[in-house]
Structure formats: structure tokens, C-alpha cells
Design a protein around this motif. Structure first.
Motif, PDB file in Angstrom:
ATOM      1  N   SER A 229      17.531  56.806 -43.047  1.00 52.79           N
ATOM      2  CA  SER A 229      18.506  56.437 -42.025  1.00 52.79           C
ATOM      3  C   SER A 229      18.672  54.928 -41.943  1.00 52.79           C
ATOM      4  CB  SER A 229      18.131  57.030 -40.667  1.00 52.79           C
ATOM      5  OG  SER A 229      16.763  57.217 -40.554  1.00 52.79           O
TER       6      SER A 229
ATOM      7  N   ILE B 161      22.166  52.994 -42.425  1.00 55.19           N
ATOM      8  CA  ILE B 161      22.664  52.188 -41.310  1.00 55.19           C
ATOM      9  C   ILE B 161      22.901  50.757 -41.761  1.00 55.19           C
ATOM     10  CG2 ILE B 161      22.009  51.202 -39.095  1.00 55.19           C
ATOM     11  CD1 ILE B 161      20.625  53.871 -38.529  1.00 55.19           C
TER      12      ILE B 161
ATOM     13  N   THR C 117      26.021  53.727 -36.262  1.00 49.70           N
ATOM     14  CA  THR C 117      25.435  55.047 -36.062  1.00 49.70           C
ATOM     15  C   THR C 117      23.994  54.915 -35.600  1.00 49.70           C
ATOM     16  OG1 THR C 117      26.811  55.833 -37.842  1.00 49.70           O
ATOM     17  CG2 THR C 117      25.021  57.262 -37.189  1.00 49.70           C
TER      18      THR C 117
ATOM     19  N   CYS D   1      31.702  59.920 -33.137  1.00 52.55           N
ATOM     20  CA  CYS D   1      31.566  59.522 -34.517  1.00 52.55           C
ATOM     21  C   CYS D   1      31.462  58.012 -34.509  1.00 52.55           C
ATOM     22  CB  CYS D   1      32.766  59.989 -35.315  1.00 52.55           C
ATOM     23  SG  CYS D   1      33.303  61.625 -34.815  1.00 52.55           S
ATOM     24  N   TRP D   2      30.245  57.531 -34.644  1.00 54.67           N
ATOM     25  CA  TRP D   2      30.002  56.123 -34.364  1.00 54.67           C
ATOM     26  C   TRP D   2      30.743  55.181 -35.284  1.00 54.67           C
ATOM     27  CZ3 TRP D   2      26.544  60.063 -34.590  1.00 54.67           C
ATOM     28  CH2 TRP D   2      25.994  60.457 -33.380  1.00 54.67           C
ATOM     29  N   ASP D   3      30.656  55.468 -36.568  1.00 54.30           N
ATOM     30  CA  ASP D   3      31.240  54.511 -37.491  1.00 54.30           C
ATOM     31  C   ASP D   3      32.588  54.951 -38.022  1.00 54.30           C
ATOM     32  OD1 ASP D   3      29.348  52.263 -37.955  1.00 54.30           O
ATOM     33  OD2 ASP D   3      27.995  53.966 -38.140  1.00 54.30           O
TER      34      ASP D   3
ATOM     35  N   MET E 152      26.778  52.329 -42.338  1.00 56.43           N
ATOM     36  CA  MET E 152      27.224  52.800 -41.039  1.00 56.43           C
ATOM     37  C   MET E 152      26.455  52.102 -39.927  1.00 56.43           C
ATOM     38  SD  MET E 152      27.176  56.689 -42.366  1.00 56.43           S
ATOM     39  CE  MET E 152      27.991  57.525 -41.049  1.00 56.43           C
TER      40      MET E 152
ATOM     41  N   TYR F 161      35.368  56.972 -43.231  1.00 58.45           N
ATOM     42  CA  TYR F 161      34.140  56.193 -43.301  1.00 58.45           C
ATOM     43  C   TYR F 161      34.058  55.293 -44.524  1.00 58.45           C
ATOM     44  CZ  TYR F 161      32.138  58.927 -39.549  1.00 58.45           C
ATOM     45  OH  TYR F 161      31.895  59.498 -38.339  1.00 58.45           O
TER      46      TYR F 161
ATOM     47  N   LEU G 115      29.303  62.151 -39.711  1.00 53.88           N
ATOM     48  CA  LEU G 115      28.357  61.264 -40.387  1.00 53.88           C
ATOM     49  C   LEU G 115      28.816  60.802 -41.765  1.00 53.88           C
ATOM     50  CD1 LEU G 115      24.990  62.981 -39.459  1.00 53.88           C
ATOM     51  CD2 LEU G 115      25.842  60.815 -38.611  1.00 53.88           C
TER      52      LEU G 115
ATOM     53  N   ALA H 266      20.720  60.027 -35.199  1.00 53.41           N
ATOM     54  CA  ALA H 266      21.806  60.892 -35.657  1.00 53.41           C
ATOM     55  C   ALA H 266      21.680  61.191 -37.136  1.00 53.41           C
ATOM     56  CB  ALA H 266      23.150  60.244 -35.365  1.00 53.41           C
TER      57      ALA H 266
END
Lengths: 436, 529, 362
Positions: free
Chosen positions: C101, C105, C112, A20-22, C109, B340, B452, C116
Motif C-alpha cells: 500500500s 500510495i 488514498t 474514490c480518493w484519487d 495514488m 486513475y 482503487l 483502503a
């Protein structure tokens, strides 16, 4: 069908495996409540962040025995740019600093005079900082830790003070969004709230629920802070601002308190001056933004005493009048008030009295507005009223001609007609008190 | 509407002894000899202990020439004597003799026997055995190649009880039972109309279950009824115990978590839905009727809605819709927000969450998965246990486990609150069994949310909407928000409008005329105007 | 089968979500505070052209452009005209996937990887396209409702009523009319691309006589929404600011908060937007696969599968092109593109139709 489902499953699983990147674990985040930015040595900026310690605030969590947990810490870092300063603060902070919840951004006077472009660029470019954060310009230098009062957190106190100050009718909150809009629109200059720091004595900040040791009555009599941190750029090593929380009660120091006193006027991104108290109200009259507050006028009945009136609302309409080369602004102010206090036995139901009262109110408001306008036009030379914008809307071609000279030549000599129409709407809850 | 696949076709083993026996039995005619017939019956049923053979010698007949055969386990003996033996004995000599003398004694007896119960004649041994096994009383007469059977008796059944799976505060308090005939009676008594059609289908090679298709001719779309009938006739399976088994065999999309057939225990719901054009299936031995084709929005409908004032019913419906959405999305959103998008949360609340999260050993998504799973386990355990143990499980599960998990710092309290809220919300959805299946979809959403964040949940939800929108129940789209043919009124669906405002046509049969005529105009009796 | 109401939802929803982020930037960049006039101009122009398309679709019920262009222009001509539109749809589908995306981004985020986000979006779109136009139609009912609710709520909350602001909308035209019309080009292009989906979806639409009305109404309604959004952005952020942000609507929403409940509205708005764009990508993928499939005489599901596999790489490799996105929606690019669609697809087919009609009539 099933094949699609399988593909989807595989992709999602792959996503899950790769991480989970962020994703941030909230308990590993250092939440910043307020941010102060001031001038450092040379070109540097000093960034102070109020980093909140959430577990100290939660009543259920116990700190180490014998120590009262610190609710928030002020970091102070100096660097060429703001992100670099924050990164430098990050090196000393065991959690990841997050500026997403910054509610108040305090700008030091010294930096403001040099220009806030850097700050604004950082704040806007950084999508996590919300544009509803309020901007204030602080006289005595940023980095002063607000004393928590009635709110558990310094930043909440600061935000609360900002909101309550509106009730005085002598200041205004300006969000980052509004500041940006004023900065980018033609013919209107930005403003922010103006605050000053005051020193208070002997307060221990402890977790909510613990007794606050605060006995010195002098605490409430705020004194100006003697150390002018913002202007000489050097802090003594034992400066309270560097060590805001001393655990021992013998410690001299402590956080101060902030008072909202008025409006800071900018030209472009540079601070040019302050409008305080009645001056600020003078400005707010002209733009129709006085929404609360009290105004005092002499009793027209001739008692020599004052009558206090509460402001209910005010509005202003500005009309540019362009005759050949002459530009004039016609400003009409409407103010609604109600009586709050009058000398005893005065019957406020008296039409002539009300008329006289309204006349003197008109005069008073006009005087306030005029005085401020004069100062802004002659001394500050910045069009915070947005008169230029009115001209631009009316005649963009003319504006294109005038724009380069506007703040320096035209605005200072602009003719502004102000007409005040105040109305006393209500006598309060009694026509007269103890009228025998 | 193409046949997607053959339903439940199981390869039939050919040539096994039992099968061959069955086949031979099919062919065999009844013998003229009474004793031989009785022997055959005994041998086929393997000398069943509950087989009762009562030979009767009628007045004026020296040797017994008549036998009454039945299974004691399936019939009430009192009823046998009341409906078969007594009428036989009450036949006068003359009547009996003339009957026996007739060319066809069976037919003659059938016509003269004074009983109200319907009597049929059986020609083959297979038919005879089948009727015995269905709980009928068979009468054999010496010298006649045939048998009479009386549809007199039925298997034991319980009394009508409260519809426990769909209780309401007001409205009828009667539930269906395991008996098809009783259930049919309950439904017929609510829809006394000649066009109410009841068709019988026998399904199950071994169970030979009586399945009834109930629909309203002219309201239920003909092609839908035909399709259902076709699918039911194509079912080839050993046994059917519940409509649930049929559902799996006839559903359009067996692998969807969304159950497209509605089960109900309430005769009033069945009647109301049949009147709206749906088809009800009653299965012998199950107190649940299956209503189909079903629609997504019946999820938020409760039987009570029809009995409440329209305003309060509408409010309840909206509340249930909200509760359903929350039960699916609460935990995924919580995880996504905290991991998040915590900028979204007001500072004081965020600080609270952050403080409680401190010292929790698991990452939030893992804790969320575990919590959700444990909650479902607790719920499952509570449902399955005997009634006396239910509260114990809740106390252990919710109070002790939850409380100590929080105190021990295993799970953040915020998560427990949110997950619990989701679970409680899922109880607000009227059909709890169905809601549980629906809640399955929150696990993939939780996964997406923890990988996500909000975009993940959004994309997942869109995929979910596609899935729901692609579903069809008996060829009728499952989820239609704005039904064609009507003006776009979402409100009608989410809200139960007052009876005057209800759409005059039915959702499944837009061509059908009015559901109700004029509404009486309110008048004040005193003013007399 | 899709009914005209669903067609309306599909077109309105895709146009709103496609323009929501781009529109204020592109138009405000040129027309400054008159950007709202550009929106009106763009809507009117888009309706005119799309009406032509919808008219053609109406006259050929049960057929998509791929089929009736072959009848009108012959095999080659039909393939070229259809191919132009189909490829435009497909390219736009890939661009949108990347765009969604990229925006996520750059705003929320940063760490990420692009794939993805892009691959789940494309996968969802593929799933929707495989399920067929019926599903897309029914899904549009739900998604439109959700989107409309979110947009109305956020706009109502972010809009601060003040007479001064409304007065500020008076046309200034400081640089004349040219920038205003220029700024209308990208908006009109996006409207055109949303509306012309009717040429593919027309094959599955019942009550075809209502198609032109539904399409025009969809563009009108979405135009109104966008007008409100643009005005909101212009009056709150100011035109200069509006063109400076990557996504001004998000910047606007981040200044809005509901005390004590939601600190920021931008995340909610972003959610609505992702929802809309995912649907948009679905419809684009479905439309282009229907067009290509009909033109070549293959089932559109097979084409969709091929297009999906073909698209995986371009949407997910090397994510650095947020700057390119801006150029892709600039006036010259969109201008040339829309001209190509109008001249290359709409005009020949329409002329051929007129000729055929006249011949048939005489």
C-alpha cells in the motif's frame, strides 16, 4: 464461507461509500503537453506550461460561434520552486493541472547556466512525470510557444521536431532517464538537445480542419527572436510570449518555431556551452551515435565538385590505455555510408575512386571529431564523452584519485587517439549516371 | 470426499389423503377379475379422458377375456394395433388355447406372442399404473393376477434439428432432442463399444423422470461415477424438467457464479467428452446433456475445434481466451485507466477521450455501470423474444439507444465502444449462456476499478483466481492450468495440437492407456517410397 | 494437495515479487554496479539454507515443521523453533501488506488512505488461506503464468541492447568484496523467507522426494529473473540512481513506452507486482497459520482467521512509514533476522534430526 463473502461485501461497500480518493474525472484535468522552465528574477524560476484544451481538438465538438477555439494555452508563472509555480498556475486554471503526459521539457539557457539540479530533482521526485520525457535546452529562453505545424498541438510539433532532427545526424534526443544516469554516474557528464527559437509571422492557430491563415512567405524564413526573455528576466506586458494567441489578425504576434541545432553540454547540472551543427556531429562521431544525415566531401576525381554521402550507421569503441601515470584513450570509429549524389558521369564502382573517397571521408570525419574534442577539452572542460567512466570501470582505485581533478586538469589534457574507418557500402541505386 | 449436505431433501408431509392413497395402492395386488382390475385403474386415474380400454374377444372365445389398456395421449394408436393387437389376433386358436390352458397364462402368452417389442409382467397395481403413465400398453387377462405391458410406444417427439445453441460451420449438424432414447441412439452410434455404460436413475416423485448416466467404464474415474450416482440417488424432489435442476442439486458450490457443469446439445461433443472420461447425464424431456466434471478451460473450447486443422483451431482457441478475458476486464480497465491512470494513454488518444467525456453528466463509473446493465438487458431481451423480434430489439437497443445516448451526451462514446467490445467478445466465447454468468464477475471488478484503480482490479482478480482455484466439480479440481502427471504444457490446453501431438492419456484418467495408436505416415503415392 | 510443480510456482512467484522492488535498491546501495554479483551470491546462499529446510520437510512427509519439530525436540523446543519461523512469516506478511500500500500510495495514488489498500490485500490473502493450500497451489499456476508473461514482456521491452552496457557490468569492486557480500544479505534473507515456506507447505505436498529439487529450482529461477532485472536497472539507471529511487524498477519502467499504445510501462509492472505481493501475503499468512496450528494442534483455518483479525490494525493504522520500510530491509536488520531463523529454527531441528537418525541407525 458465506460469512467471508458477507464480510468482503461489507468492506467493499464501505469502500464505495467513503469515496474514490484519487479518482479524477478526465474532463476535469488540464493536460500539460510540454513544460518550459527558465530563470526568473533573483532565485525564482519561471514555469510555462502548455495546457491543452482537448475539446478544441476534437473535430466533433463545436466552439462558440464565430470564435475558433484555442487548442492550447501557455501559462507563465514565477515562484521560488517549480511546484509552487505550478500551484500558482493552478489558481488560474479551471481544471486540475496534470503533468503526467509531459513529453518535452524545455530548459531556458539562463537557468541552465545556473544549474538544473532543482528541475531534475522535481522531475524525478514527481512520480507522475515520466522519465521518458525529452529534455532540451533552449537558447532564446523557455516559454516560447511553438507554432503548431503538421501536428495539431504545439507540444506534438515540438516532439515531432525533436524526432525528425535526429535525421540530420547533428543532434540527439536525451530523455530525463538518460540525463539522470549521466548525472549520477562517475566520469560522464550530461548533455541535452539544443534548440533555438525563431519568430514567425502572422499565423493564426485554429482548430484542426479550419483553414490556417498563413500567407506571408516570410513565415518560412525564420528570424531570430529579438526579445531575449531569458536573460533580462522581465517581459514587456505586451510580449507575445505572455499573450500567445491574439484573436485578431492585426495582432503582431504569434508563436514561433523551434529549430534543433545541436547539443548542450553540461558539467554536473550546469550548462557550459553548446555544440552546434558540425560540432555536434563531431561529438556524435566520437560516441558512435550518428545514425542518419548527410556528409559532403570533395570529389576525389578532381572535378572540384562535392560528393554527398548518406550516413547509414556509425559506431565507436573507446578503450582506455593506462600506463603508469599516463592515460590515453583509443577511439576507433566505424562509419557506414552510401553515395547519394555525385557529379554526373562519375563511376562510383571504381575501386580507386572509392578508396580515395573513403580516405577523404576518414580525414573529414576525423577533422570534425577532433575539432569538437578540442573545443570540449580546452574550452568547455566537461567530460561529456564519458572517458572518465571508462577509466573508472577499468581501475576504480586510480579513478578515486583522479576524480577531483578530472574535469579541470586531466580531461582537458587527455590524449585521445581517434581512428576513423569509413566504408562506402553502396553506390546508391546506380553505379554511374548518364555515363556515355 | 465427504457428503456436504443432503441433496434437495424436502420434508415429506405424512398422512395427507393423497399420500395415504398412494401407500394403499402400493400394497394392492392385481385382482384375478378383469373387470375389477379395469374399474380400479379407472378410479385411480380418475376416469381420465385419454384412457383407452380395448376389450378383445379372441377367436374361439365367446366372451372377451382380454383387455388392452393405454393412454391415448402417450401412444400412437397405429403402433398399438401394429405391435399388440395384430400379433394377438394372428395367434392361432391352438396356440392361444394352449397358452390359456397353461398353469401361468401370462408367462405363456409372453413367450408365444410374436412381437419384437420387449414384454414385461407387472404384479402390483402401482407398477401397472406407473407403466401406463410411462406410455406403455398394458394387457390384462381375465383369470390371471397380473398384467403384461409392452414397451412398445413412446411419447411424441420432434425431429432431429440443428443444435441451435452451439452451431458450427463444419462438423455434424445434428442436435439432441427431448427423447432420451433418441439421444442415447445418437451417442451409442458414435461410441460402439461394450464398455460404454448407460445407467438409469428415475428422479422425481411426481415427474418420475428418466435420467441416464453415460460413461465409459475404465476411463471415467470410478470414484467420480460412484459419487455422482450417490448424489443422484439422494435427490428427493417433486419434479425434474431439465439437467439444470439436477445441476443445482448436485453441484459442489451452488453459490458460485462459475457453472461447473457443461451443458451441450451436440451428440458429437457428448461422445468426445465421454471418451475423455467425463460423465454425461441425459434427462428425459430435455435436449441438453450435462457433462461433468467440467473444467474451466472448456469455456474456450468449441466442438468445431476437433474438426478444424490444428493450427486454425489453436488460433481460434487463443482468440477465444483473449476474448473472454477482455469481456470481463475491458470496462473495469477502461474506467480505471480514465479515472486513475490516464498517464498510460498516448496523448492523442487521451485528448480524444477527454474531449468526448466533456459535458457528460454522470461520473464515469456510474455511466459504466448503467451502460453495462443496459447492454445486458438488451441482450437478454434479444434472446428471449420470438425470433422475429430479435433484430428489432438489437436495432432499438444498439443503434437507436446507443447512438442517441452518445449524441445527447449522456454517455461518453469511448465507454460505449469499450463496453460494446466487451459484450461482443463475450459472444465469441462458445457457450454464450455460460459466458453471461461468467461476465457477472465484471461488476465487482468494475466497482473495485472505480474505487482503487489498477491495484483494486489486480487484488480483485487475485481473489477471483482464488475462487476459481478453490472450485471442485464432483471432487475434481475445476481449474488446473498444468495438470499433474503430465509435463507442464500450457500450450496443450490453450492450443489444439495436431493429432500426433495430442497427449496420449486423458486428463481425468491419467492411468488409462493410449487414446490413439500410430498415426499413418504420409507417403507420396507417386514416388512409391 | 500441492504437487512439486505448484510448490515451485509458489516459491518462485513469491520470491520474485518480494524482491522485485526491494532488491535493486538495497543491493545497489551497497555494491553499486556490482550489485548483480550480490544477487548471485544471495541466491546461492539462500539455496544452501533452503535446501536444508526442504530436506527436513522431505524426510517428514505429511508433516509440517510444527509437527515434526515436536517429535524431534519435544513440546517446548518444537514450539519455540516453530514459533520463531511462524512469527517471522506473520510479521513479514504484515510488512508486505503495508509495503504494497505504501508503494502504491507514494507512486500512484497519494490521497488514498492506506487501509483502503491494505485491508483488501489482507482480506484477499485471508480468503486464499481459508480456501486451503490446494487452492493456493492451483492459484499459483495461473498467477505465476501471468506474472511471468508481464515480467518477460516488460523486461524485453525495457532492455536496450548495447555492447557498451554489457561491458559496463564488468566487476569493478571499487570498495572491495565486503559491500558486495553485505548487499547479498537482504537478498539472501528474502530468498530464505520465500524458500522456507516449504516447511509449512511440505505437509500438503505429494511426491515429497521432489521437494528439495523444486524448491532449489524455484530459488534458482527467481534468482535468474532478479539477476536480469538488476542488470537492467543497473545499466539503464546507473547504480547511483538505482539506490536513490524508492522503487527503481518502476522508475525504469516509466522510461519505457510503446509508441502509440502504452505511454508508460510502470503501471503494468506495478500491476504485476501487486498481484505477486497479494499472493505472497496469502502464502505467508497460510504458512504461518499452518505452522502455528500444527504446533498447537488447532485447525489452520481457525488460526488464519485469528491472525487476520489480529493483523487488521497493524497493517492499516497510520501510514507514514515508507522510511521505516527501507530500514527493515537494511543489512543489519535482515542479517540478524536471518541469523535468528538459521540458528533458532533450522540448526536445532536439523541437528536433532541428525542425532535421531544416527540413533535410529545404530
Amino acid at each position: 464461507m458465506r460469512r467471508i463473502g458477507l464480510t468482503a461485501l461489507i468492506v467493499f461497500l464501505a469502500l464505495g461509500c467513503s469515496g474514490c480518493w484519487d479518482s479524477v474525472e478526465i474532463e476535469e484535468v488540464a493536460i500539460v503537453g510540454s513544460m518550459s522552465i527558465d530563470k526568473g528574477q533573483g532565485d525564482h524560476v519561471v514555469v510555462s506550461l502548455e495546457v491543452i484544451n482537448p475539446s478544441a481538438l476534437a473535430s466533433g465538438t463545436q466552439g462558440p460561434i464565430g470564435e475558433s477555439p484555442v487548442v492550447s494555452v501557455m501559462t507563465r508563472d514565477e515562484a521560488n520552486t517549480i511546484p509552487a509555480a505550478i500551484t500558482s498556475a493552478q489558481r488560474r486554471t479551471p481544471r486540475k493541472i496534470c503533468t503526467g503526459l509531459v513529453g518535452t521539457i524545455v530548459i531556458g539557457q539562463a537557468l541552465a547556466r545556473e544549474g538544473v539540479g532543482k528541475i531534475i530533482d522535481y522531475l524525478v521526485r514527481n512520480a507522475t512525470v515520466r522519465s521518458s520525457a525529452t529534455l532540451t535546452t533552449c537558447d532564446t529562453g523557455a516559454g516560447l510557444l511553438q507554432r503548431p505545424f503538421m501536428f495539431p498541438l504545439p507540444s506534438r510539433t515540438l516532439a515531432g521536431l525533436g524526432e525528425s532532427a535526429l535525421a540530420s545526424g547533428m543532434t540527439i534526443t536525451v530523455t530525463l532517464c538518460e540525463f539522470m544516469a549521466r548525472l549520477s554516474e562517475p566520469g560522464i557528464e550530461p548533455i541535452t538537445m539544443h534548440t533555438v527559437g525563431r519568430k514567425t509571422k502572422d499565423v493564426q492557430v485554429k482548430r484542426q480542419g479550419d483553414e490556417v491563415k498563413q500567407t506571408d512567405p516570410a513565415v518560412m524564413r525564420e528570424q531570430p527572436i529579438d526579445v531575449d526573455v531569458s536573460l533580462d528576466g522581465e517581459l514587456p506586458p505586451d510580449s507575445p510570449i505572455l499573450n500567445p494567441y491574439k484573436e485578431t489578425s492585426s495582432g503582431e504576434f504569434v508563436p514561433g518555431t523551434t529549430i534543433n541545432i545541436g547539443i548542450a553540454a553540461y558539467r554536473g547540472d550546469k550548462l557550459v556551452g553548446f555544440l552546434d551543427d558540425h560540432e555536434a556531429r563531431g561529438y556524435l562521431w566520437t560516441v558512435g551515435r550518428v545514425e542518419q544525415g548527410t556528409i559532403e566531401v570533395d570529389d576525389p576525381g578532381g572535378s572540384g565538385k562535392k560528393i554527398a554521402l548518406g550516413i547509414i550507421r556509425s559506431s565507436a569503441s573507446v578503450k582506455p590505455v593506462i600506463d603508469d601515470d599516463l592515460i590515453r584513450m583509443d577511439v576507433e570509429l566505424h562509419v557506414d555510408l552510401e553515395t547519394r549524389e555525385a557529379p554526373m558521369h562519375t563511376n562510383v564502382n571504381n575501386q580507386t575512386l572509392v578508396q580515395a573517397l573513403e580516405d577523404s571521408l576518414d580525414a573529414l570525419i576525423l577533422r570534425e571529431a577532433r575539432a569538437t574534442l578540442n573545443r570540449v577539452q580546452k574550452e568547455l572542460k566537461t567530460d561529456i564523452y564519458g572517458f572518465g567512466n571508462k577509466v573508472y570501470r577499468k581501475d576504480p582505485k586510480l579513478w578515486a584519485e583522479l576524480e577531483p581533478r578530472w574535469n579541470e586538469e586531466i580531461f582537458p589534457n587527455l590524449e585521445v587517439n581517434i581512428q576513423v574507418k569509413s566504408r562506402v557500402r553502396a553506390p546508391g541505386s546506380a553505379y554511374s549516371v548518364a555515363n556515355r | 470426499m465427504k457428503p456436504r449436505r443432503s441433496f434437495g431433501r424436502i420434508p415429506r408431509p405424512i398422512g395427507t389423503p393423497a399420500e395415504a392413497d398412494d401407500n394403499r395402492q402400493d400394497q394392492s395386488e392385481l385382482s384375478v377379475d378383469l373387470d375389477e382390475n379395469l374399474r380400479t385403474i379407472e378410479s385411480i386415474l380418475g376416469n381420465a379422458s385419454d384412457l383407452a380400454v380395448r376389450r378383445l374377444a379372441l377367436p374361439g372365445e365367446p366372451q372377451s377375456s382380454l383387455a388392452v389398456v393405454y393412454l391415448t395421449s402417450l401412444v400412437n394408436t397405429e403402433n398399438v394395433s401394429l405391435t399388440v393387437i395384430e400379433p394377438l389376433l394372428s395367434l392361432s386358436d391352438v396356440a392361444y388355447r394352449s397358452a390359456a390352458m397353461a398353469a401361468d397364462p401370462l408367462e405363456s402368452l409372453r413367450l408365444t406372442l410374436p412381437t419384437v417389442r420387449p414384454i414385461s409382467t407387472a404384479g402390483s397395481m402401482k407398477e401397472l399404473i406407473d407403466s401406463l403413465l410411462e406410455g406403455k400398453v398394458v394387457m390384462l387377462i381375465d383369470g390371471a393376477s397380473g398384467a403384461l405391458y409392452f414397451d412398445a410406444l413412446r411419447p411424441p417427439t420432434r425431429l432431429f434439428q440443428l443444435p441451435t445453441s452451439e452451431t458450427t460451420v463444419i462438423g455434424p449438424q445434428i442436435g439432441l432432442t427431448e427423447s432420451v432414447d433418441d439421444n442415447l441412439a445418437l451417442i451409442r452410434s458414435r461410441l460402439k463399444h461394450p464398455r460404454l455404460r448407460v445407467e438409469q436413475v428415475i428422479i422425481g416423485r411426481k415427474s418420475r423422470t428418466d435420467v441416464r448416466i453415460i460413461y465409459f467404464e475404465g476411463i471415467a474415474p470410478r470414484e467420480v461415477v460412484d459419487e455422482l450416482r450417490r448424489r443422484l440417488h439422494e435427490i428427493d424432489i417433486d419434479m425434474i424438467l431439465d439437467p439444470g435442476v439436477i445441476r443445482d442439486l448436485i453441484t459442489d458450490r451452488p453459490y458460485s457464479p462459475f457453472v461447473m457443469e457443461r451443458m451441450t446439445e451436440r451428440p458429437d461433443t457428448v461422445a468426445a467428452e465421454v471418451n475423455l472420461g467425463r460423465i454425461a447425464l441425459l434427462v428425459e424431456g430435455s435436449p441438453f446433456a450435462m457433462l461433468l466434471p467440467s473444467q474451466f478451460f472448456t469455456l474456450i473450447e468449441s466442438a468445431e475445434d476437433y474438426y478444424l486443422n490444428s493450427l486454425s483451431a489453436s488460433l481460434l482457441k487463443l482468440l477465444r481466451a483473449f476474448a473472454y478475458i477482455l469481456s470481463v476486464l475491458a470496462t473495469p480497465i477502461y474506467v480505471a485507466v480514465v479515472n486513475y491512470h490516464f498517464e498510460l494513454v498516448p496523448l492523442p488518444l487521451l485528448l480524444n477521450i477527454a474531449a468526448t467525456q466533456e459535458g457528460v453528466p454522470f461520473p464515469l463509473p456510474v455511466a459504466a455501470f448503467l451502460t453495462e446493465m443496459v447492454l445486458d438487458v438488451v441482450r437478454e431481451a434479444g434472446i428471449r423474444l420470438p425470433r422475429q423480434f430479435g433484430p428489432v430489439v438489437s436495432i432499438f437497443g444498439a443503434i437507436i439507444l446507443g447512438q442517441s445516448a452518445i449524441q445527447a451526451g449522456f454517455v461518453p462514446p469511448g465507454l460505449i465502444i469499450v463496453a460494446m467490445m466487451g459484450t461482443i467478445c463475450s459472444f465469441a466465447v462458445p457457450r454464450a449462456e455460460k459466458a453471461l454468468a461468467y461476465r457477472l464477475v465484471r461488476f465487482p471488478l468494475l466497482l473495485l476499478g472505480s474505487i482503487l484503480g489498477f491495484p483494486g482490479i489486480t487484488i480483485g482478480s487475485v481473489a477471483l483466481v482464488y475462487h476459481v482455484a478453490s472450485l471442485k466439480s464432483l471432487g475434481i479440481p475445476y481449474a488446473v492450468l498444468y495438470p499433474p502427471g503430465h509435463t507442464a504444457r500450457l500450450a496443450k490446453k490453450l492450443v489444439r495440437t495436431a493429432e500426433h501431438n495430442q497427449p496420449a492419456t486423458r486428463p481425468l484418467a491419467p492411468t488409462d492407456k493410449v487414446r490413439r495408436g500410430k498415426v499413418p505416415e504420409p507417403r507420396d503415392p507417386k514416388n512409391g517410397d | 494437495m500441492i504437487n512439486p510443480r505448484q510448490l515451485f510456482f509458489i516459491i518462485a512467484l513469491t520470491r520474485i515479487s518480494a524482491l522485485l522492488v526491494l532488491l535493486p535498491v538495497v543491493t545497489a546501495g551497497n555494491a553499486l554496479q556490482d550489485a548483480w554479483i550480490s544477487v548471485i551470491v544471495a541466491t546461492v546462499v539462500a539455496i544452501l539454507f533452503v535446501w536444508l529446510g526442504a530436506y527436513l520437510a522431505m524426510k517428514h512427509p505429511g508433516k509440517s515443521l510444527g509437527q515434526f519439530s515436536r517429535d524431534l525436540l519435544g513440546k517446548t523446543g518444537g514450539a519455540i523453533t516453530t514459533g520463531l519461523l511462524a512469527i517471522s512469516f506473520y510479521v513479514l506478511c504484515l510488512i508486505r501488506t503495508r509495503l504494497v500500500s505504501l508503494v502504491i500510495i507514494s507512486h500512484f495514488m497519494p490521497k488514498t488512505p492506506g487501509w483502503a489498500l491494505a485491508i483488501p490485500v489482507l482480506l484477499t490473502a485471508f480468503y486464499g488461506a481459508m480456501m486451503g493450500p490446494d487452492t493456493v497451489g492451483r492459484a499459483s499456476e495461473f498467477l505465476f503464468t501471468v506474472m511471468a508473461l508481464i515480467i518477460v514482456v516488460s523486461m524485453v521491452m525495457s532492455y536496450v541492447w548495447s555492447a557498451e552496457r554489457v561491458a559496463g557490468l564488468k566487476p569493478v569492486l571499487s570498495r572491495g568484496l565486503r559491500p558486495v557480500f553485505g548487499a547479498a544479505v537482504p537478498a539472501a534473507f528474502l530468498g530464505l523467507m520465500s524458500g522456507l515456506r516449504v516447511l509449512a507447505l511440505g505437509r500438503f505436498t505429494v511426491e515429497e522426494h521432489k521437494m528439495p529439487k523444486a524448491t532449489a529450482l524455484a530459488l534458482l529461477v527467481s534468482g535468474l529473473v532478479l539477476l536480469v532485472v538488476t542488470i537492467d536497472v543497473l545499466t539503464t539507471l546507473g547504480p547511483a540512481q538505482a539506490q536513490a529511487y524508492v522503487m527503481p524498477v518502476l522508475a525504469l519502467a516509466s522510461s519505457v513506452f510503446i509508441e502509440g499504445i502504452l505511454e508508460r510501462l510502470d503501471l503494468v509492472l506495478m500491476t504485476a507486482w501487486v498481484l505477486g505481493i497479494t499472493f505472497d501475503v496469502t502464502v505467508l499468512l497460510a504458512s504461518s497459520s499452518i505452522l502455528i496450528g500444527d504446533s498447537l494442534g488447532i485447525g489452520h483455518r481457525k488460526v488464519a482467521a485469528a491472525l487476520f483479525l489480529l493483523g487488521v490494525v497493524p497493517v492499516s493504522h497510520r501510514f507514514t512509514d515508507i522510511f521505516v520500510m527501507r530500514q527493515l530491509h537494511s543489512i543489519p536488520v535482515t542479517g540478524i533476522w536471518s541469523a535468528a531463523i538459521c540458528v533458532g529454527t533450522l540448526a536445532p531441528v536439523f541437528i536433532a534430526y541428525l542425532i535421531k537418525k544416527r540413533r535410529g541407525g545404530s
